[in-house]
Design a protein around this motif. Structure first.
Motif, PDB file in Angstrom:
ATOM      1  N   ASP A 109       0.790  -1.271  -0.119  1.00 31.27           N
ATOM      2  CA  ASP A 109       0.069  -0.159  -0.204  1.00 31.27           C
ATOM      3  C   ASP A 109       1.081   1.415  -0.257  1.00 31.27           C
ATOM      4  OD1 ASP A 109      -1.998  -1.773   0.349  1.00 31.27           O
ATOM      5  OD2 ASP A 109      -1.901  -1.366   2.839  1.00 31.27           O
ATOM      6  N   PRO A 121       0.901   5.035   1.609  1.00 25.63           N
ATOM      7  CA  PRO A 121       0.463   6.212   1.771  1.00 25.63           C
ATOM      8  C   PRO A 121       0.206   7.197   1.836  1.00 25.63           C
ATOM      9  CG  PRO A 121       1.569   4.399   3.397  1.00 25.63           C
ATOM     10  CD  PRO A 121       1.757   4.360   2.248  1.00 25.63           C
ATOM     11  N   GLN A 150      -3.932  10.531   5.879  1.00 26.88           N
ATOM     12  CA  GLN A 150      -4.285   9.043   6.354  1.00 26.88           C
ATOM     13  C   GLN A 150      -4.559   9.149   7.605  1.00 26.88           C
ATOM     14  OE1 GLN A 150      -3.579   6.672   3.227  1.00 26.88           O
ATOM     15  NE2 GLN A 150      -4.775   6.829   2.166  1.00 26.88           N
ATOM     16  N   TRP A 201      -2.810   5.900  10.419  1.00 28.63           N
ATOM     17  CA  TRP A 201      -2.423   4.679  10.040  1.00 28.63           C
ATOM     18  C   TRP A 201      -2.984   3.680  12.179  1.00 28.63           C
ATOM     19  CZ3 TRP A 201      -1.437   0.646   6.190  1.00 28.63           C
ATOM     20  CH2 TRP A 201      -1.688   2.003   4.810  1.00 28.63           C
ATOM     21  N   LEU A 227      -4.775   0.353   7.677  1.00 27.07           N
ATOM     22  CA  LEU A 227      -4.816   2.006   7.222  1.00 27.07           C
ATOM     23  C   LEU A 227      -6.504   1.973   7.867  1.00 27.07           C
ATOM     24  CD1 LEU A 227      -5.182   4.487   5.987  1.00 27.07           C
ATOM     25  CD2 LEU A 227      -6.537   3.182   3.773  1.00 27.07           C
ATOM     26  N   ASN A 256      -7.877   5.231   8.251  1.00 25.37           N
ATOM     27  CA  ASN A 256      -8.902   6.157   7.922  1.00 25.37           C
ATOM     28  C   ASN A 256      -8.458   6.730   6.640  1.00 25.37           C
ATOM     29  OD1 ASN A 256      -9.746   8.633   7.259  1.00 25.37           O
ATOM     30  ND2 ASN A 256     -10.241   9.959   8.668  1.00 25.37           N
ATOM     31  N   ASP A 257      -9.040   6.277   5.423  1.00 26.25           N
ATOM     32  CA  ASP A 257      -8.363   5.915   4.353  1.00 26.25           C
ATOM     33  C   ASP A 257      -8.502   7.827   3.420  1.00 26.25           C
ATOM     34  OD1 ASP A 257     -10.661   6.897   3.025  1.00 26.25           O
ATOM     35  OD2 ASP A 257     -10.657   5.065   1.705  1.00 26.25           O
ATOM     36  N   LYS A 258      -8.842   8.735   3.738  1.00 23.47           N
ATOM     37  CA  LYS A 258      -9.022  10.270   3.210  1.00 23.47           C
ATOM     38  C   LYS A 258      -7.292  10.724   3.201  1.00 23.47           C
ATOM     39  CE  LYS A 258     -14.261  11.118   4.257  1.00 23.47           C
ATOM     40  NZ  LYS A 258     -15.011  11.267   4.854  1.00 23.47           N
TER      41      LYS A 258
END
Length: 769
Positions: free
Chosen positions: A136, A138, A142, A144, A184, A186-188
């Protein structure tokens, strides 16, 4: 009593109070700090009012010293509890990710801000650089959850080398970590990352992607090594790092566009401060977009102070402005004084002011456009002369072609490449595809033409040994002499000053010969020399993108102006032979001694052979025969003797070979100094061997973090039990032995050669965890 101090004097005194951070060998203890603060209070209370002026100056200096040292201690105290731990954290991604998505890439570092550790919220976030090797990518903003194995930055500490420990302290990058698990939460991602993602679709199309990323977002992590070397050796590297020049260009372009736009705005809405305000906002946005790296942050703070002084209509000189700005910056962050980029920025501004006030061009040249090339030449040549002292201190060399390359690169970058990138960013955000692509194309083409020219000029880098440092002040001396014409009356004084500047070239060394065990991490590199020529024993490791030879050995040799006459290879493992090819390319006349038939040996490392070099005898004790590929058991064991002292260099010799040496040489093994075999592995340093050698002093070359946990606890206990003193490069840095006819002395980089409080802090940490 008449007041003799001013705000500018107090600002200067405050800056001087932070200077001890550069040279202190240790930060004051809590007791010393409170005693100093208490003495200041007592002095303030008992000193008569008639001495108030002197008291204020002393108080400002002392308070500055107390503030800067307390700030430094607090920063280190916040870091210490989290070093060498395995922790579960929640962290926010701080740095934008400029790597290409969906395309596998090699691991890289990305910055996080930890706000929770082991389910406990922190009062203040802790910055950390995480080595990311997961699939992934980052994104900035975001959140993590990470299982991290932390460690503190540890670097090599040698003369002539880059001081990464000082750099880490100055740039708040002490903590690093490796990811064990990642989840992850919060992926915003934030607006900054959105801008980057939107523009990457353009930047990824171009060959000079790395340079475009550096100029657009301040991300130099992906610079190609070839491009980095070309920029450094031609003297234009400063143009590719976001600095005050770039922030000022954004301000000037934005304010100029604002002035043009005011022509179509009704007069009642026009205010003279609008262009300056809009220019500042754009400059601030760009500094934020580039991550507020230290040079950009200093530039935006300096710009803000300048705008404030202008709007308040303060009539002060440029010298007063720069003095106050420096004081404000150090009040905001005293550790800036350890940053080389801080000194380069401030020194460059001071040099410019000095140049234009002490050696200005005639008025008609300054006012007419046709004299622009002359003005540019005057500026560039003057800066080259005045920047020499700091250039040599930071880079240990100068580019002989920097005058020509900067005359070419500065107009190109400032007038074409950088403005094209700014407009490309703007059009990219406005989703004007054709306009954005056109601007990126213009920036790419300008870089292609620039690097073509730089490649043609890439032949003039000159390494300067430490002896030449004082002579670098000749530029300042020349300008002062020309302006004051003091050569008419003070010719004798000037001659004395010139003699002082060249005295280091004729300085008599206080040793006959010396041996340096360089700090190359896990590996070995030993230099024996007489101040002019040298022999190397092993060449450190070679890594994916660099080597110990490039980062440590060659800078050390050039710092001491040494010519390598011979190279001895202990055996053929990478951590001992990694830098051989680079060193042979730089020193093609150096002879080679090894125990391998696969190497192009000048001499063979077979027991019984010997080499006489200057006043030293190099006696080969092991192995008994040559092999195709030399391994630990085939290590080339050399006993170096000057008639009074002996040094036993053992490479990665193991216990079985130690017993054979004892059987073969018995009392002849006795040596004054011992290179601890195999980096202190438990497979070496047997009791029998140590008793036979009976060294006065031993040394091991290891890295602080190594998977084998060397030197072994058992071996260290063995040296303690036999009362054999030793040093390890992971704690001491470079270890130097100095020899005269009847005595020897020892100095380590951390405690004697270059003692600094941050070196002392790193050295106090455990070697490995």
């Amino acid at each position: 009593m008449r007041q003799f101090y001013s705000f500018d004097l107090l600002a200067l005194i405050f800056s001087l109070g932070c200077l001890p951070l550069m040279w202190l060998s240790a930060l004051p203890s809590d007791k010393q700090w409170y005693i100093t603060a208490g003495m200041l209070v007592i002095i303030v209370l008992i000193v008569p009012l008639k001495y108030r002026n002197y008291l204020i100056v002393i108080a400002v200096f002392t308070l500055s010293y107390l503030w800067s040292t307390a700030y430094s201690k607090q920063y280190l105290a916040n870091i210490v509890p989290y070093i060498d731990k395995t922790v579960l954290v929640k962290a926010k991604v701080m740095s934008v990710n400029t790597h290409e998505q969906f395309i596998p890439s090699s691991p890289y570092y990305i910055k996080f801000a930890i706000f929770e550790i082991d389910n406990h919220s922190l009062d203040s976030q802790i910055p950390i650089s995480v080595y990311w090797d997961k699939s992934d990518n980052p994104m900035a903003g975001q959140i993590w959850q990470l299982m991290l194995k932390t460690k503190v930055v540890h670097s090599y500490l040698n003369q002539g080398g880059f001081d990464s420990q000082r750099y880490a302290i100055a740039n708040r990058s002490l903590l690093t970590a490796k990811v064990v698990k990642a989840n992850l939460l919060n992926d915003k991602f934030n607006f900054k990352q959105a801008v980057v993602n939107h523009t990457l679709q353009y930047i990824n199309l171009f060959f000079y992607r790395d340079i475009l990323l550096a100029l657009a977002f301040g991300d130099r992590s992906q610079l190609k090594e070839d491009n980095r070397q070309i920029m450094l050796q031609t003297g234009v590297a400063h143009l590719m790092a976001i600095s005050g020049m770039h922030i000022l260009l954004v301000f000037m372009i934005s304010s100029s566009l604002a002035k043009i736009m005011l022509f179509i705005v009704p007069q009642r809405f026009i205010y003279y401060g609008i262009p300056i305000g809009l220019g500042w906002l754009c400059a601030f946005f760009y500094a934020w977009l580039t991550g507020f790296n230290p040079p950009a942050l200093r530039a935006i703070l300096a710009l803000s102070v300048w705008i404030y002084l202008r709007f308040r209509n303060y009539q002060i000189s440029s010298w007063q402005k720069i003095n106050r700005i420096i004081a404000i910056l150090l009040l905001f962050d005293p550790l800036m004084i350890l940053s080389e980029s801080f000194w380069l920025s401030c020194y460059a501004v001071v040099s410019l002011l000095f140049l234009f006030e002490w050696l200005p061009l005639p008025k008609y040249m300054r006012q007419r456009k046709r004299w622009y090339p002359v003005r540019l030449l005057h500026l560039q040549f003057g800066l080259i002369l005045l920047l020499l002292p700091l250039q040599l201190l930071v880079f240990h060399g100068i580019s002989l072609v920097s005058l020509f390359t900067n005359l070419l690169a500065i107009p190109m970058i400032s007038a074409l490449t950088f403005p094209a990138i700014l407009f490309a960013l703007l059009f990219s955000l406005l989703n004007c595809f054709d306009m954005a692509l056109g601007c990126w194309f213009v920036a790419e083409q300008s870089l292609e033409w620039l690097f073509y020219c730089l490649n043609q000029f890439n032949f003039g880098w000159l390494n300067i040994p430490n002896d030449g440092y004082l002579l670098s002040a000749i530029g300042w001396l020349v300008i002062v002499v020309l302006r004051t014409e003091c050569w008419r009356r003070f010719f004798g004084t000037l001659l004395v000053i010139l003699i002082i500047l060249i005295t280091p070239f004729y300085k008599q060394q206080d040793y006959l010969w010396r041996l340096d065990i360089l700090d190359v991490g896990h590996g070995l590199a030993v230099v024996m020399h007489n101040g002019k020529s040298a022999i190397l024993y092993d060449t450190g490791a070679k890594w994916e993108k660099s080597s110990a030879a490039q980062r440590v050995i060659i800078p050390f040799l050039q710092w001491h102006n040494l010519e390598v006459q011979g190279i001895i290879i202990g055996h053929q493992h990478n951590d001992h032979i990694g830098g051989l090819a680079e060193l042979q390319q730089l020193y093609p006349k150096a002879w080679l001694l090894s125990s391998s038939t696969n190497l192009n040996n000048t001499y063979h490392c077979i027991a019984g052979n010997s080499i006489t070099w200057n006043n030293l005898t190099l006696q080969v004790l092991w192995p008994d025969k040559l092999v195709d590929y030399a391994q630990n058991q085939d290590s080339c064991v050399i006993q170096v003797s000057d008639g009074n002292f002996k040094i036993l260099l053992t490479g990665d010799l193991e216990r079985h070979q130690e017993y054979q040496l004892i059987s073969k040489y018995q009392q002849k093994l006795a040596s004054t100094f011992l290179q601890i075999p195999h980096h202190g592995s438990a497979t070496s340093s047997s009791y029998a061997f140590l008793n036979s050698v009976a060294p006065d002093f031993s040394f091991a070359s290891t890295s602080r973090y190594n998977p084998w946990k060397l030197p072994s606890h058992k071996v260290i206990a063995r040296y303690h039990e036999l009362h054999l003193p030793y040093h390890v490069t992971a704690k001491s840095g470079q270890i130097s032995l100095f020899f005269n006819k009847q005595f020897w002395s020892l100095k380590t980089m951390r405690t004697q050669i270059n003692p600094r409080w941050y070196h002392d802090w790193f050295g106090s940490l455990p070697i490995y965890e």
